[in-house]
Write an enzyme that holds these catalytic residues in place. Structure first.
Site, PDB file in Angstrom:
ATOM      1  N   SER A 190      10.933  35.927 113.140  1.00 41.77           N
ATOM      2  CA  SER A 190       9.615  35.463 112.683  1.00 41.77           C
ATOM      3  C   SER A 190       9.760  34.317 111.670  1.00 41.77           C
ATOM      4  CB  SER A 190       8.887  36.661 112.047  1.00 41.77           C
ATOM      5  OG  SER A 190       8.040  36.260 111.010  1.00 41.77           O
TER       6      SER A 190
HETATM    7  C1  GSF Z   1       1.359  34.659 109.564  1.00 35.17           C
HETATM    8  C2  GSF Z   1       2.081  35.954 109.845  1.00 35.17           C
HETATM    9  C3  GSF Z   1       2.155  36.276 111.337  1.00 35.17           C
HETATM   10  O1  GSF Z   1       1.282  35.888 112.109  1.00 35.17           O
HETATM   11  C4  GSF Z   1       2.231  34.358 107.237  1.00 35.17           C
HETATM   12  O2  GSF Z   1       2.769  35.362 106.768  1.00 35.17           O
HETATM   13  O3  GSF Z   1       2.623  33.220 106.951  1.00 35.17           O
HETATM   14  N1  GSF Z   1       0.147  33.361 107.943  1.00 35.17           N
HETATM   15  C5  GSF Z   1       0.985  34.505 108.117  1.00 35.17           C
HETATM   16  N2  GSF Z   1       3.220  37.005 111.705  1.00 35.17           N
HETATM   17  C6  GSF Z   1       3.358  37.438 113.067  1.00 35.17           C
HETATM   18  C7  GSF Z   1       4.805  37.427 113.475  1.00 35.17           C
HETATM   19  S1  GSF Z   1       5.403  35.871 113.707  1.00 35.17           S
HETATM   20  O4  GSF Z   1       4.760  35.198 114.724  1.00 35.17           O
HETATM   21  O5  GSF Z   1       6.042  35.396 112.687  1.00 35.17           O
HETATM   22  C8  GSF Z   1       2.878  38.903 113.134  1.00 35.17           C
HETATM   23  O6  GSF Z   1       3.168  39.675 112.252  1.00 35.17           O
HETATM   24  N3  GSF Z   1       2.173  39.252 114.198  1.00 35.17           N
HETATM   25  C9  GSF Z   1       1.719  40.588 114.445  1.00 35.17           C
HETATM   26  C10 GSF Z   1       0.238  40.757 114.294  1.00 35.17           C
HETATM   27  O7  GSF Z   1      -0.245  41.861 114.576  1.00 35.17           O
HETATM   28  O8  GSF Z   1      -0.451  39.787 113.905  1.00 35.17           O
END
Ligand code: GSF
Length: 223
Positions: free
Chosen positions: A12
């Site tokens: 991630s």
């Molecule tokens: C984005 C976190 C995110 O979308 C940040 O922490 O910077 N703006 C936030 N994380 C994804 C994983 S990834 O694509 O890095 C996530 O946790 N997705 C699972 C969900 O249920 O949204």
């Protein structure tokens, strides 16, 4: 100092931005893997810590903070001995904040997640060319952001570099930046790779991300 635990997944990008920050600040922390593909982020214990069910999540003793763009300024504000990574000067900070918001709202969600979500979670095997074209638009802007500076928000390394580089090196899997068209981006990415903690904090996870995406064997469809 409090006991720090970072919950995340090395593949991630925003997790890697926080790993870069923790390493840059030389902070001791535990890393707890949250396997999104196995749905671990939707388990009740995790939802209690982060109802938005995203990684990364930082636990600092009894407080939980999520969103990498909130975690990084918190870590610098609370634990850094200088403000270099997140300057207190209002204009310099505004430039860093602008890059953080650009990553958060545009580069990561608008461009990268539009590519990765269909492939990783919706079973897509075809990507529209327009989504690849959007990556080139990001590169055009980042090349401009860099200007004559070594770092993305000016002459010094900041958390804006950590935020943007992890997304950029994941976008690279979809479109390699042409060194003739984007010499500043290519040089900036090389420069960051020289940081002693870079490989462990970002390189390893970026390689995992790359093989995960490539394992989907997707094709690109012209519009
Ligand atoms: C984005 C976190 C995110 O979308 C940040 O922490 O910077 N703006 C936030 N994380 C994804 C994983 S990834 O694509 O890095 C996530 O946790 N997705 C699972 C969900 O249920 O949204």
């Amino acid at each position: 100092m409090g006991k720090l635990t970072l919950y995340g997944l090395e593949a991630s990008p925003p997790t890697r931005s926080c790993l870069l920050t923790l390493k840059a600040l030389e902070l001791p922390f535990d890393f707890v893997v949250v396997n999104l593909l196995a749905g671990e982020h939707l388990l009740p214990d995790y939802l209690e810590k982060n109802p938005q069910h995203t990684v990364p999540l930082l636990e600092d003793d009894e407080v939980c903070i999520w969103d990498s763009h909130a975690i990084m300024p918190y870590l610098v504000g609370k634990y850094a001995t200088t403000d270099a990574l997140y300057p207190k000067d209002l204009y310099q900070r505004a430039v860093v904040d602008q890059r953080l918001h650009y990553d958060s709202g545009s580069m990561f969600v608008g461009t990268m997640r539009a590519l990765t979500r269909p492939l990783l979670f919706l079973g897509a095997t075809v990507i529209e060319q327009s989504k690849i074209d959007a990556v080139a638009e990001v590169y055009d802007l980042v090349e401009t952001f860099l200007g004559d500076n070594d770092y993305i928000a000016g002459t010094e390394l900041t958390i804006a570099d950590f935020s943007c580089v992890t997304t950029m090196c994941s976008l690279k899997v979809f479109l390699e930046p042409d060194p003739n068209k984007y010499p500043k981006i290519v040089a900036w990415m090389e420069r960051l790779r020289e940081l002693p903690y870079y490989e462990k904090a970002n390189g390893v996870g970026a390689a995992i991300f790359e093989s995960l995406i490539k394992s989907k064997n997707f094709t690109i469809e012209s519009n």
